[in-house]
Design a protein around this motif. Structure first.
Motif, mmCIF file in Angstrom:
data_model
loop_
_atom_site.group_PDB
_atom_site.id
_atom_site.type_symbol
_atom_site.label_atom_id
_atom_site.label_comp_id
_atom_site.label_asym_id
_atom_site.label_seq_id
_atom_site.Cartn_x
_atom_site.Cartn_y
_atom_site.Cartn_z
ATOM 1 N N VAL A 88 0.025 4.639 11.279
ATOM 2 C CA VAL A 88 1.163 4.589 10.355
ATOM 3 C C VAL A 88 1.241 3.227 9.665
ATOM 4 N N SER A 89 1.032 2.173 10.425
ATOM 5 C CA SER A 89 1.085 0.815 9.867
ATOM 6 C C SER A 89 -0.022 0.605 8.837
ATOM 7 N N LEU A 90 -1.222 1.071 9.176
ATOM 8 C CA LEU A 90 -2.365 0.955 8.267
ATOM 9 C C LEU A 90 -2.103 1.668 6.953
ATOM 10 N N ALA A 91 -1.548 2.862 7.028
ATOM 11 C CA ALA A 91 -1.239 3.615 5.808
ATOM 12 C C ALA A 91 -0.228 2.867 4.943
ATOM 13 N N SER A 94 -1.694 -0.387 3.257
ATOM 14 C CA SER A 94 -2.694 -0.038 2.245
ATOM 15 C C SER A 94 -2.021 0.428 0.956
ATOM 16 N N VAL A 95 -0.993 1.272 1.096
ATOM 17 C CA VAL A 95 -0.255 1.753 -0.074
ATOM 18 C C VAL A 95 0.441 0.587 -0.780
ATOM 19 N N MET A 96 1.037 -0.313 -0.010
ATOM 20 C CA MET A 96 1.749 -1.445 -0.601
ATOM 21 C C MET A 96 0.803 -2.398 -1.333
ATOM 22 N N THR A 97 -0.429 -2.534 -0.835
ATOM 23 C CA THR A 97 -1.411 -3.371 -1.524
ATOM 24 C C THR A 97 -1.770 -2.769 -2.876
ATOM 25 N N VAL A 98 -1.955 -1.456 -2.906
ATOM 26 C CA VAL A 98 -2.226 -0.788 -4.186
ATOM 27 C C VAL A 98 -1.061 -0.990 -5.148
ATOM 28 N N ILE A 118 5.461 -5.647 6.433
ATOM 29 C CA ILE A 118 6.038 -4.665 7.362
ATOM 30 C C ILE A 118 4.929 -3.815 7.967
ATOM 31 N N GLY A 119 4.031 -3.315 7.120
ATOM 32 C CA GLY A 119 2.946 -2.486 7.614
ATOM 33 C C GLY A 119 1.996 -3.244 8.529
#
Length: 435
Positions: A88-91, A94-98, A118-119
């Protein structure tokens, strides 16, 4: 990394596969975290802010949320599935970086970097705890050093790939490219990695209740060597975090290198040389630690004193070739404290305190090093600029790295005074000589 006593239910090959997958999570973790370093000078130009504000954006904003949430994530990891927390943290990060690539104002970028923190807060404690259940004490520093080398591999991709993307497609595309691999890794993690049995590597039956956070804090406070290890890690990382964000700008401003040239140089130095040094530190600590457990602290102490004389060569040389040559030894030694320190921190606590211990260690390290390191260098650069001009950044970087490096070595030395006694109070069993 193989041995004849893998964690129950895990063959040596599968156990090492899990270690590789967890290391890949750390690779993309550091890629997404540090990609900002090489992009920062160009983001500064577009959004117009000084080095002190850049330090706050790259360090403090991320560190406050990352360090603070590492503790509740660690409490959760001691009570539930660590693999799922990692996924969950990885997802999320990764989304926030995009999404960082879509920022049109500095405040939008602050928001996405805040959420990236947070992630990323959820991965470290869970991964460290899982590795401790995969490898026995006499192999643990080596395994954790292998995992910690993911930091260097992430930086390799960040500097080389980020520099190339920046020069050819702009900083926004670099964020898009760095965030995408993590989303693919989520699928791999959930479909191929199983949760290890707690205590299996130590041959401890997990029949205890998970202690409350305040109990863990009180226990760690009573472990004097943990205090010194946490402070030592913070000092070792202080100059390192500052350098990761400001060395690319230093090379571009003071040595007139292009983003691609900076990316190639730093990816080879930090990504390759740093990874070898990080991995070797764990191997050496495990080998010499069989004779005397204090070697887990002697390794980062020796690395510090070997590296420090080269800092002025790197930061003060006017010739680019001489400066880059001077960086080889400090970079090789830069993260040698990670594997030994993580191994000792988890060894001096009972089984169900491990993830929370890592969370607390990360809280201290990141609040001090990531929260203050880049901001301190940025602030001192601004203060020195009226006298030193463009050279203010190089002097700020050098002074910070030397002072904090010496402070870190002192902390590790102090930790050796009570390390054996503190390990005896925890769950670590020192291996016999020659084993």
């Amino acid at each position: 990394m193989s041995d004849t006593n893998p964690a129950p239910g895990f063959s040596p090959g599968y156990r090492n596969y899990v270690l590789v997958v967890l290391t890949l999570v750390y690779v993309v973790n550091y890629l997404d975290r540090q990609i900002l370093g090489i992009l920062l000078p160009y983001i500064q130009k577009e959004f117009v802010f000084d080095d002190f504000q850049a330090g706050l954006l790259s360090g403090t904003v991320f560190a406050v949320i990352y360090a603070t949430l590492a503790i509740p994530f660690a409490v959760l990891a001691d009570r539930s599935s660590r693999r799922n927390i990692i996924a969950v943290s990885l997802a999320m990060f990764s989304v926030m970086t995009v999404l960082s690539g879509y920022a049109t104002t500095i405040w939008q970028l602050v928001g996405t970097r805040f959420c990236t923190g947070i992630g990323e807060a959820g991965t470290g404690p869970s991964i460290n705890s899982m590795i401790a259940d995969l490898y026995p004490p006499q192999k643990r520093a080596g395994a954790l050093a292998f995992y910690s080398a993911g930091l260097n591999i992430g930086l390799l991709f960040g500097f080389f790939g980020g520099g190339w993307m920046l020069q050819h497609y702009g900083w926004r595309s670099a964020f898009f490219a760095s965030g995408a691999p993590g989303l693919l890794l989520v699928v791999l993690l959930l479909t191929t990695v199983s949760e290890p049995i707690r205590g299996s590597a130590d041959k401890i039956v997990d029949n205890s209740e998970t202690p409350r956070l305040l109990e863990v804090i009180r226990f760690l406070w009573s472990q004097l060597s943990f205090r010194w290890v946490a402070l030592g890690c913070s000092m070792s990382a202080f100059g390192g975090y500052a350098g990761l964000y400001f060395i690319p700008k230093f090379l571009i401003v003071s040595h007139h290198m292009t983003p691609v040239q900076v990316g190639i140089a730093l990816s080879l130095l930090i990504g390759v040389g740093g990874a070898i040094g990080t991995l070797m530190s764990g191997v050496l600590a495990d080998r010499f630690g069989r004779r005397d457990v204090n070697w887990y602290m002697y390794v980062p102490i020796l690395a510090t004193f070997i590296a420090l004389p080269f800092a002025p060569v790197f930061y003060l040389s006017q010739a680019t070739a001489a400066a880059l040559a001077g960086a080889i030894v400090p970079v090789f030694m830069g993260a040698t404290y990670l594997g030994p320190s993580y191994a000792m921190a988890q060894g001096m606590v009972p089984l169900r305190m491990r993830a929370q211990t890592v969370g607390i260690l990360l809280f201290v390290l990141n609040m001090i090093a990531l929260g203050l390191g880049p901001a301190t260098v940025g602030f001192s650069s601004v203060v020195l600029k009226p006298w030193l001009g463009a050279d203010s950044l190089r002097w700020s970087l050098m002074m910070t790295s030397v002072v904090t490096g010496l402070l870190g070595a002192f902390c590790y030395w102090r930790a050796t005074k009570t390390l054996k006694a503190d390990l005896a109070r925890g769950s670590f069993t020192a291996p016999a000589a020659g084993s």
